[in-house]
Scaffold this motif. Structure first.
Motif, PDB file in Angstrom:
ATOM      1  N   ILE A  24       0.814  -1.254   0.131  1.00 42.04           N
ATOM      2  CA  ILE A  24      -0.087  -0.131  -0.153  1.00 42.04           C
ATOM      3  C   ILE A  24       0.816   1.226  -0.068  1.00 42.04           C
ATOM      4  CG2 ILE A  24      -1.595   1.383   1.471  1.00 42.04           C
ATOM      5  CD1 ILE A  24      -2.724  -1.436   2.315  1.00 42.04           C
ATOM      6  N   ILE A  27       1.844   2.557  -3.530  1.00 35.72           N
ATOM      7  CA  ILE A  27       0.895   3.043  -4.193  1.00 35.72           C
ATOM      8  C   ILE A  27       0.411   4.538  -3.476  1.00 35.72           C
ATOM      9  CG2 ILE A  27      -1.406   2.815  -4.977  1.00 35.72           C
ATOM     10  CD1 ILE A  27       0.661   0.904  -6.286  1.00 35.72           C
ATOM     11  N   SER A  47     -10.971  -2.291   0.872  1.00 32.91           N
ATOM     12  CA  SER A  47     -10.440  -1.694   0.001  1.00 32.91           C
ATOM     13  C   SER A  47      -9.259  -2.401  -0.591  1.00 32.91           C
ATOM     14  CB  SER A  47      -9.967  -0.319   0.773  1.00 32.91           C
ATOM     15  OG  SER A  47     -11.259   0.571   1.198  1.00 32.91           O
ATOM     16  N   PHE A  48      -8.247  -3.068   0.330  1.00 28.19           N
ATOM     17  CA  PHE A  48      -7.131  -3.700  -0.160  1.00 28.19           C
ATOM     18  C   PHE A  48      -7.611  -4.863  -1.316  1.00 28.19           C
ATOM     19  CE2 PHE A  48      -3.883  -6.962   0.062  1.00 28.19           C
ATOM     20  CZ  PHE A  48      -2.759  -6.039  -0.317  1.00 28.19           C
ATOM     21  N   TYR A  51      -8.313  -3.108  -4.283  1.00 24.49           N
ATOM     22  CA  TYR A  51      -7.041  -2.781  -4.956  1.00 24.49           C
ATOM     23  C   TYR A  51      -6.715  -3.743  -5.641  1.00 24.49           C
ATOM     24  CZ  TYR A  51      -2.092  -2.507  -5.008  1.00 24.49           C
ATOM     25  OH  TYR A  51      -0.761  -2.526  -5.286  1.00 24.49           O
ATOM     26  N   ARG A  52      -6.726  -4.995  -5.239  1.00 16.95           N
ATOM     27  CA  ARG A  52      -6.284  -6.338  -5.730  1.00 16.95           C
ATOM     28  C   ARG A  52      -6.901  -6.554  -7.094  1.00 16.95           C
ATOM     29  NH1 ARG A  52      -2.730  -9.775  -2.677  1.00 16.95           N
ATOM     30  NH2 ARG A  52      -1.039  -8.305  -1.912  1.00 16.95           N
ATOM     31  N   LYS A  55      -6.059  -3.980  -9.507  1.00 15.15           N
ATOM     32  CA  LYS A  55      -4.564  -4.205  -9.975  1.00 15.15           C
ATOM     33  C   LYS A  55      -4.583  -5.344 -10.936  1.00 15.15           C
ATOM     34  CE  LYS A  55       0.113  -5.372  -8.096  1.00 15.15           C
ATOM     35  NZ  LYS A  55       0.702  -5.790  -7.087  1.00 15.15           N
ATOM     36  N   GLN A  67      -5.839   2.588  -8.823  1.00 12.29           N
ATOM     37  CA  GLN A  67      -5.613   1.843  -7.523  1.00 12.29           C
ATOM     38  C   GLN A  67      -5.628   2.577  -6.346  1.00 12.29           C
ATOM     39  OE1 GLN A  67      -1.514   0.632  -8.759  1.00 12.29           O
ATOM     40  NE2 GLN A  67      -2.212  -0.315 -10.649  1.00 12.29           N
ATOM     41  N   LYS A  68      -5.297   3.848  -6.356  1.00 14.55           N
ATOM     42  CA  LYS A  68      -5.367   4.632  -5.101  1.00 14.55           C
ATOM     43  C   LYS A  68      -7.131   4.874  -4.897  1.00 14.55           C
ATOM     44  CE  LYS A  68      -1.348   7.735  -5.665  1.00 14.55           C
ATOM     45  NZ  LYS A  68      -1.079   8.924  -5.152  1.00 14.55           N
ATOM     46  N   ALA A  70      -9.208   2.792  -5.174  1.00 18.09           N
ATOM     47  CA  ALA A  70      -9.633   1.360  -4.488  1.00 18.09           C
ATOM     48  C   ALA A  70      -9.353   1.564  -3.105  1.00 18.09           C
ATOM     49  CB  ALA A  70      -8.927   0.292  -5.317  1.00 18.09           C
ATOM     50  N   LEU A  71      -8.345   1.932  -2.754  1.00 14.85           N
ATOM     51  CA  LEU A  71      -7.603   2.001  -1.500  1.00 14.85           C
ATOM     52  C   LEU A  71      -8.232   3.180  -0.499  1.00 14.85           C
ATOM     53  CD1 LEU A  71      -3.718   1.428  -2.055  1.00 14.85           C
ATOM     54  CD2 LEU A  71      -5.663  -0.070  -1.033  1.00 14.85           C
TER      55      LEU A  71
END
Length: 139
Positions: A24, A27, A47-48, A51-52, A55, A67-68, A70-71
């Motif tokens: 994290i 990113i 959120s992680f 993110y996956r 990605k 990606q940001k 998503a987190l």
């Protein structure tokens, strides 16, 4: 319905893994990471996971902004209980309904483009990137 059951189980049994922080931090810039680490355990796990998915997505995978997103898309939620989250899904919950606007407020001084996407992440859109993000968020 199955996705909502999975979310409930994740809320109850999900565990955040500290080793995720290394990925994290690659990113997010420090100010963004501060916001992320202050999110609830459930929202950080969700959120992680998102993110996956982003990605590894064919369309969004190389889009660092997504990606940001998503987190940080749910950074406007507070540490809401499972009851409040279920209530939001079933009949609505005022305290969670404006989380997109709160996310925008938290992010706008750091990255306006990211803040706007966080604000719009539940809104109807014709943008293929945001539509794909929304689909992944609903999984």
């Amino acid at each position: 319905m199955i996705a909502r059951i999975k979310q409930g189980l994740l809320f109850i049994f999900g565990r955040y893994k500290k080793e995720w922080d290394d990925e994290i931090k690659e990113i997010l810039i420090p100010e963004e990471y501060e916001i992320f680490k202050n999110m609830s355990r459930y929202d950080r796990i969700h959120s992680f996971r998102l993110y996956r998915l982003v990605k590894n997505d064919e369309l969004l995978g190389k889009e660092r902004l997504y990606q940001k997103l998503a987190l940080l898309h749910d950074c406007g939620k507070y540490n809401a209980s499972l009851y409040r989250r279920v209530k939001k899904v079933l009949i609505g919950e005022k305290s969670l309904e404006n989380h997109s606007e709160i996310s925008y407020e938290k992010l706008k001084k750091i990255d306006m483009e990211l803040a706007k996407l966080a604000k719009e992440h539940h809104s109807s859109s014709k943008d293929i990137y945001l539509k794909r993000f929304q689909k992944l968020d609903d999984e």
